[in-house]
Design a protein around this motif. Structure first.
Motif, mmCIF file in Angstrom:
data_model
loop_
_atom_site.group_PDB
_atom_site.id
_atom_site.type_symbol
_atom_site.label_atom_id
_atom_site.label_comp_id
_atom_site.label_asym_id
_atom_site.label_seq_id
_atom_site.Cartn_x
_atom_site.Cartn_y
_atom_site.Cartn_z
ATOM 1 N N VAL A 349 5.870 4.218 0.341
ATOM 2 C CA VAL A 349 4.514 3.523 0.583
ATOM 3 C C VAL A 349 4.118 4.575 1.837
ATOM 4 O O VAL A 349 4.783 4.831 2.660
ATOM 5 C CB VAL A 349 4.688 1.976 0.835
ATOM 6 N N PRO A 350 2.646 4.849 1.465
ATOM 7 C CA PRO A 350 2.173 5.846 2.906
ATOM 8 C C PRO A 350 2.058 5.019 4.142
ATOM 9 O O PRO A 350 1.936 3.666 4.126
ATOM 10 C CB PRO A 350 0.606 5.843 2.414
ATOM 11 N N GLU A 351 2.558 5.599 5.302
ATOM 12 C CA GLU A 351 2.429 5.116 6.641
ATOM 13 C C GLU A 351 1.356 4.229 7.045
ATOM 14 O O GLU A 351 1.482 3.004 7.567
ATOM 15 C CB GLU A 351 2.618 6.133 7.631
ATOM 16 N N ALA A 352 -0.089 4.721 6.499
ATOM 17 C CA ALA A 352 -1.044 3.770 6.840
ATOM 18 C C ALA A 352 -1.033 2.401 6.182
ATOM 19 O O ALA A 352 -1.476 1.349 6.824
ATOM 20 C CB ALA A 352 -2.334 4.483 6.500
ATOM 21 N N VAL A 353 -0.634 2.306 4.961
ATOM 22 C CA VAL A 353 -0.636 1.085 4.151
ATOM 23 C C VAL A 353 0.256 0.275 5.014
ATOM 24 O O VAL A 353 0.251 -0.913 5.126
ATOM 25 C CB VAL A 353 -0.147 1.324 2.857
ATOM 26 N N LYS A 354 1.642 0.796 5.414
ATOM 27 C CA LYS A 354 2.815 0.173 6.101
ATOM 28 C C LYS A 354 2.204 -0.552 7.333
ATOM 29 O O LYS A 354 2.216 -1.687 7.427
ATOM 30 C CB LYS A 354 3.985 0.925 6.491
ATOM 31 N N THR A 355 1.564 0.096 8.029
ATOM 32 C CA THR A 355 0.956 -0.185 9.413
ATOM 33 C C THR A 355 -0.170 -1.456 9.030
ATOM 34 O O THR A 355 -0.129 -2.452 9.680
ATOM 35 C CB THR A 355 0.288 1.093 10.044
ATOM 36 N N ALA A 356 -1.043 -1.055 7.955
ATOM 37 C CA ALA A 356 -1.781 -2.273 7.943
ATOM 38 C C ALA A 356 -1.107 -3.676 7.221
ATOM 39 O O ALA A 356 -1.409 -4.633 8.053
ATOM 40 C CB ALA A 356 -2.888 -1.905 6.911
ATOM 41 N N ARG A 357 -0.078 -3.474 6.743
ATOM 42 C CA ARG A 357 0.561 -4.589 6.257
ATOM 43 C C ARG A 357 1.274 -5.298 7.398
ATOM 44 O O ARG A 357 1.220 -6.595 7.305
ATOM 45 C CB ARG A 357 1.550 -4.358 4.977
ATOM 46 N N LEU A 358 1.810 -4.690 8.004
ATOM 47 C CA LEU A 358 2.526 -5.203 9.405
ATOM 48 C C LEU A 358 1.737 -5.948 10.138
ATOM 49 O O LEU A 358 1.934 -6.967 10.408
ATOM 50 C CB LEU A 358 3.368 -3.827 9.970
ATOM 51 N N ALA A 359 0.390 -5.273 10.373
ATOM 52 C CA ALA A 359 -0.410 -6.235 11.183
ATOM 53 C C ALA A 359 -0.896 -7.300 10.690
ATOM 54 O O ALA A 359 -1.003 -8.398 11.305
ATOM 55 C CB ALA A 359 -1.677 -5.178 11.511
ATOM 56 N N ARG A 360 -1.055 -7.260 9.272
ATOM 57 C CA ARG A 360 -1.440 -8.602 8.617
ATOM 58 C C ARG A 360 -0.283 -9.701 8.832
ATOM 59 O O ARG A 360 -0.579 -10.690 8.913
ATOM 60 C CB ARG A 360 -1.844 -8.422 7.073
ATOM 61 N N LEU A 361 0.930 -9.127 8.493
ATOM 62 C CA LEU A 361 2.111 -9.977 8.591
ATOM 63 C C LEU A 361 2.365 -10.429 10.142
ATOM 64 O O LEU A 361 2.560 -11.732 9.998
ATOM 65 C CB LEU A 361 3.070 -9.244 8.148
ATOM 66 N N GLN A 362 2.112 -9.769 10.795
ATOM 67 C CA GLN A 362 2.301 -10.370 12.343
ATOM 68 C C GLN A 362 1.240 -11.279 12.567
ATOM 69 O O GLN A 362 1.545 -12.150 13.222
ATOM 70 C CB GLN A 362 2.304 -9.298 13.170
ATOM 71 N N ALA A 363 -0.061 -11.106 12.164
ATOM 72 C CA ALA A 363 -0.940 -12.040 12.346
ATOM 73 C C ALA A 363 -0.828 -13.297 11.957
ATOM 74 O O ALA A 363 -1.068 -14.539 12.480
ATOM 75 C CB ALA A 363 -2.320 -11.626 11.983
ATOM 76 N N LEU A 364 -0.289 -13.417 10.543
ATOM 77 C CA LEU A 364 0.303 -14.498 10.082
ATOM 78 C C LEU A 364 1.382 -15.390 10.676
ATOM 79 O O LEU A 364 1.315 -16.463 10.887
ATOM 80 C CB LEU A 364 0.563 -14.467 8.459
ATOM 81 N N GLN A 365 2.317 -14.537 11.090
ATOM 82 C CA GLN A 365 3.386 -14.987 11.907
ATOM 83 C C GLN A 365 2.922 -15.658 13.007
ATOM 84 O O GLN A 365 3.354 -16.874 13.373
ATOM 85 C CB GLN A 365 4.631 -13.921 12.167
#
Ligand code: SAM
Ligand code: SF4
Length: 446
Positions: A349-365
Motif C-alpha cells: 500500500v502506498p505510504e500516503a494511503v497508510k498515513t491517511a488511514r492511520l490519521a482516520r483510525l487515530q481520530a476514531l480511537q
C-alpha cells in the motif's frame, strides 16, 4: 573503588524495558546507572526492530554518540536487543566507534563482553541458544512498586508481518517456581503491582518438564500475599481460553484490563497476516470477557496498510473498533521487515494511503477513548500513583485498575501509594480527579 557509570537508552516495548532492568542488574557489580550519556563510561542502546522507524532512531542515536566518543575515547558503546540480534557483526562494520554487540539472549553475558571490550576486543554475542528459559533471579530496587516480570521468551507464531520470531528465537517458558520466588521477593519489599510478560502468554507452560497452563500460573501469583494488582501482556486472541476469561471473574488482584491485539477487522487481511482467528471469533471472545467482567477495559494493537488492504478492508477495521469499544489502541503503519513473508506480498500500500488511514483510525480511537473516560466521571476509584504529572509539578499521575491515566493534585510523598480518587473530568488521553481517601475496592459508584 567507586563504581563506573552506565547509561542505558531503551527503545520499544515493555519486554525491552524489562530487559534494560536486567542489563543494569547484570552489570551492577561494576556500574551504577546514570541518566546522562555525557558522563557515562559505558553507553548501551537496547534496540527495537519491529518497524523500520524504530531501527532508524537507533542509527541516528549511534551517529550522535560518535561525537561523544571523539571527546572521550575511553567511552565504551554497545548495541543490544532486536536490531543487534538482526544485524550482528554488520553493526560493527557500519559503526567503527562501536565496541560490542549483544543479542536478545546475551544480557547475562555482559560482564564478560564489557571486560573484553575494555581490553580492545569488539565482541559479538548473538546466538539464540535454545534450552530452558533459565533467566537469573531479578532483584528490584527498594521502593519500586511496579515490576515487569518476564515469564517466557521468544515466539512460535510467525505472523506474516512480524520480525519477533527471528530476533527473539523460539518460545520458551520460565519455571513457575522461579517466577513465584522473584515475585515473592518483590512483594516482601512492599511491591504492589506485577505485570507478567511474554509475546504470547497464553501458550505459557508448553515444553516445561511439568507443563503448567497460564491460568494456573496466574492463580498461583494472585494468591501471593501483598499483591494488589496483577496484569499481563501480551495475549494472542486465538489462544485466549475460557479458563483465562474465567480468571478475570475469579482472581481479585487481576486488573479489569486486557490488551488483546486484533491487528485488523478484515477476515481477508487477518488470514494473510496468519493470525488464526476471524473478526467474528474475536468479537465472540470480547463478548465472553464482558460477560465475565462487565467493567473490563479492552485495549489493542492495529496495523493499517497491510499488503492488499483495500478501503473496504480498512472500513471493517473501523467498524470492529466501535464494536469492541476499545479504550485505547496502539496503531501503526505496516512496515515491511526483513525475513518476514508479508514483505514479499503483492499489493503493498502506498505510504500516503497508510498515513491517511492511520490519521482516520487515530481520530476514531480518540473519540472512543474520550467516551470511555467520560463514562467514569463521578465514580470513586482506586489509583496507583506512579509519579508527578507531566503537565504540572503540583499534580500527580497514576493509573486506574483499567489502566486509564488519572491526574490529580497531591504532594510527591504519595508516589507509590494506592489511593481513592473521585473522577471529575474526562480528556482524550486521561482523566482528572480529586484524592478522597486511602484505598477502597474498585469499582464504587459515588
Ligand atoms: N506478541 C504481540 C501480539 O501478537 O499481539 C505483539 C508484539 S509486537 C512487539 C507489538 C505490535 O507491533 C504488534 O501487535 C503489531 O501491531 C505491531 N507490529 C509488529 N510488526 C509490525 C510491522 N511489520 N509493521 C507495523 N506494525 C507492526
Ligand atoms: Fe509477532 Fe505474532 Fe509473535 Fe506477536 S504473536 S510476537 S505479532 S509473531
Amino acid at each position: 573503588m567507586p563504581k563506573k557509570k552506565l547509561y542505558i537508552r531503551t527503545f520499544g516495548c515493555q519486554m525491552n524495558v524489562a530487559d534494560s532492568e536486567a542489563i543494569a542488574q547484570a552489570l551492577a557489580a561494576d556500574y551504577a546507572l546514570t541518566a546522562r550519556a555525557e558522563e557515562a563510561d559505558l553507553v548501551l542502546i537496547n534496540t527495537c526492530a519491529i518497524r523500520r522507524k524504530s531501527e532508524e532512531k537507533v542509527r541516528s542515536l549511534l551517529g550522535s554518540l560518535r561525537v561523544l566518543k571523539k571527546r572521550r575515547p575511553q567511552l565504551l558503546i554497545g548495541v543490544g536487543g532486536c536490531v543487534a540480534q538482526q544485524e550482528g557483526e554488520r553493526l560493527l562494520v557500519a559503526a567503527p566507534h562501536l565496541n560490542l554487540v549483544f543479542g536478545t539472549r546475551g544480557i547475562w553475558r555482559l560482564p564478560d563482553l564489557v571486560h573484553r571490550a575494555a581490553q580492545g576486543e569488539r565482541p559479538v554475542a548473538v546466538e539464540l541458544t535454545p534450552g530452558v528459559c533459565a533467566l537469573p533471579h531479578r532483584l528490584r530496587p527498594a521502593g519500586q512498586v511496579q515490576a515487569l516480570v518476564t515469564i517466557m521468551q521468544g515466539c512460535n507464531n510467525f505472523c506474516s508481518f512480524c520480525v519477533v520470531p527471528y530476533v527473539r528465537g523460539r518460545e520458551e517458558s520460565r519455571e513457575p517456581g522461579a517466577i513465584i520466588a522473584e515475585i515473592a521477593d518483590f512483594l516482601a519489599a512492599n511491591g504492589k503491582e506485577v505485570t507478567l510478560l511474554g509475546q504470547n502468554v497464553n501458550s505459557y507452560g508448553r515444553g516445561l518438564p511439568e507443563p503448567v497452563t497460564f491460568p494456573e500460573l496466574l492463580a498461583k501469583v494472585a494468591a501471593l500475599p501483598g499483591l494488589a494488582r496483577l496484569r499481563f501482556a501480551t495475549s494472542h486472541p486465538r489462544d485466549l481460553s475460557p479458563e483465562l476469561i474465567a480468571a478475570f471473574a475469579e482472581l481479585e488482584p487481576l486488573c479489569e484490563h486486557l490488551h488483546l491485539p486484533v491487528q485488523s477487522g478484515s477476515d481477508k487481511i487477518l488470514a494473510a497476516m496468519n493470525r488464526g482467528y476471524t473478526r467474528e471469533e474475536y468479537l465472540k471472545k470480547v463478548a465472553a470477557l464482558r460477560k465475565a467482567k462487565p467493567d473490563i477495559a479492552l485495549t489493542t494493537d492495529l496495523i493499517v496498510g497491510f499488503p492488499g488492504e483495500t478501503e473496504a478492508d480498512f472500513q471493517e477495521t473501523l467498524k470492529l473498533m466501535r464494536e469492541a469499544d476499545f479504550v485505547q489502541a496502539f496503531s501503526f503503519k505496516y512496515s515491511p521487515r526483513p525475513q518476514t513473508r508479508a514483505a514479499g506480498f503483492p499489493g503493498q500500500v502506498p505510504e500516503a494511503v497508510k498515513t491517511a488511514r492511520l490519521a482516520r483510525l487515530q481520530a476514531l480511537q480518540e473519540e472512543l477513548t474520550l467516551k470511555a473516560n467520560t463514562r467514569l466521571i463521578g465514580r470513586v476509584a482506586e489509583v496507583l500513583v506512579e509519579g508527578p504529572s507531566r503537565r504540572s509539578p503540583a499534580e500527580l499521575c497514576g493509573r486506574l485498575r483499567t489502566n486509564q491515566v488519572v491526574n490529580f493534585p497531591g504532594p510527591p510523598e504519595l508516589v507509590g501509594r494506592l489511593l481513592t480518587v473521585k473522577l471529575t473530568e474526562a480528556h482524550p488521553h486521561s482523566l482528572k480527579g480529586r484524592w478522597v481517601a486511602p484505598s477502597t475496592p474498585w469499582p464504587q459508584v459515588a
